[in-house]
Design an enzyme around this catalytic site. Sequence first.
Site, PDB file in Angstrom:
ATOM      1  N   ASN A  60     -40.343  99.328 140.950  1.00 44.13           N
ATOM      2  CA  ASN A  60     -40.632 100.592 140.274  1.00 44.13           C
ATOM      3  C   ASN A  60     -39.411 100.971 139.440  1.00 44.13           C
ATOM      4  OD1 ASN A  60     -40.707 103.536 139.874  1.00 44.13           O
ATOM      5  ND2 ASN A  60     -42.545 103.458 141.124  1.00 44.13           N
ATOM      6  N   HIS A 120     -44.606 100.971 137.504  1.00 48.90           N
ATOM      7  CA  HIS A 120     -44.595 100.867 138.970  1.00 48.90           C
ATOM      8  C   HIS A 120     -44.195  99.445 139.351  1.00 48.90           C
ATOM      9  CE1 HIS A 120     -47.385 104.490 140.066  1.00 48.90           C
ATOM     10  NE2 HIS A 120     -46.394 104.837 139.261  1.00 48.90           N
ATOM     11  N   GLU A 126     -45.907  97.033 140.812  1.00 44.25           N
ATOM     12  CA  GLU A 126     -46.920  96.043 140.464  1.00 44.25           C
ATOM     13  C   GLU A 126     -46.993  95.812 138.963  1.00 44.25           C
ATOM     14  OE1 GLU A 126     -48.488  98.340 144.126  1.00 44.25           O
ATOM     15  OE2 GLU A 126     -47.311  98.763 142.328  1.00 44.25           O
ATOM     16  N   SER A 132     -48.765 100.498 149.426  1.00 41.32           N
ATOM     17  CA  SER A 132     -50.184 100.487 149.064  1.00 41.32           C
ATOM     18  C   SER A 132     -50.356 100.849 147.591  1.00 41.32           C
ATOM     19  CB  SER A 132     -50.917 101.497 149.958  1.00 41.32           C
ATOM     20  OG  SER A 132     -52.297 101.460 149.754  1.00 41.32           O
ATOM     21  N   CYS A 179     -51.343 102.308 144.069  1.00 44.41           N
ATOM     22  CA  CYS A 179     -51.948 103.533 143.547  1.00 44.41           C
ATOM     23  C   CYS A 179     -53.171 103.174 142.702  1.00 44.41           C
ATOM     24  CB  CYS A 179     -50.931 104.302 142.705  1.00 44.41           C
ATOM     25  SG  CYS A 179     -50.558 103.500 141.128  1.00 44.41           S
ATOM     26  N   CYS A 191     -52.227 100.925 139.608  1.00 46.99           N
ATOM     27  CA  CYS A 191     -51.929  99.539 139.954  1.00 46.99           C
ATOM     28  C   CYS A 191     -53.173  98.823 140.481  1.00 46.99           C
ATOM     29  CB  CYS A 191     -50.774  99.493 140.939  1.00 46.99           C
ATOM     30  SG  CYS A 191     -49.233 100.095 140.191  1.00 46.99           S
ATOM     31  N   ASP A 244     -44.058 110.606 140.972  1.00 46.56           N
ATOM     32  CA  ASP A 244     -44.494 109.216 140.938  1.00 46.56           C
ATOM     33  C   ASP A 244     -45.959 109.067 141.312  1.00 46.56           C
ATOM     34  OD1 ASP A 244     -43.393 106.455 140.488  1.00 46.56           O
ATOM     35  OD2 ASP A 244     -44.283 106.148 142.451  1.00 46.56           O
TER      36      ASP A 244
END
Length: 149
Positions: free
Chosen positions: A43, A54, A56, A81, A83, A86, A146
């Site tokens: 991130n 982010h 990912e 996990s 979002c 992503c 975020d």
Amino acid sequence: MTPEDRTFLAKAIAEARIGAGEGGIPIGAVLAADGVVLGAGHNRRIQLGSPTRHGETDALENAGRQPATVYRRSTMYTTLSPCDMCTGAILLYGIPRVVVGENRTFMGAEDYLEQRGVQVIVADDDECVAMMETFIAANPELWNEDIGE
């Protein structure tokens, strides 16, 4: 989780540590296929002033353009996990498998991924949890930004 999963999740955790060391949010990710890291990232919203970077999406950016066939046999490893944003990227590129470091501090769209046929494996890794708990306690305003709150 397979031994390969543990190896690539460890690389994602290393990315999260890099992000924390840069003053960012400690979330890391790795995109891998055929036993090879295609892209790794963390991130970097704070570092780049970016609304979309982010872990990912940074890993996808660093992987560069890939043929659809490569994405379809890859796994996204992420310390947290995913979002909604992503999750959308994972679905857009047809990534069939996601290994999640933890979902205690934030539950993303895992159910939606599974509904769309993506295999989701949650490691429930204590280091991932500790990094996020520490960051959230020290920086609640950045964390809320975020996740869009």
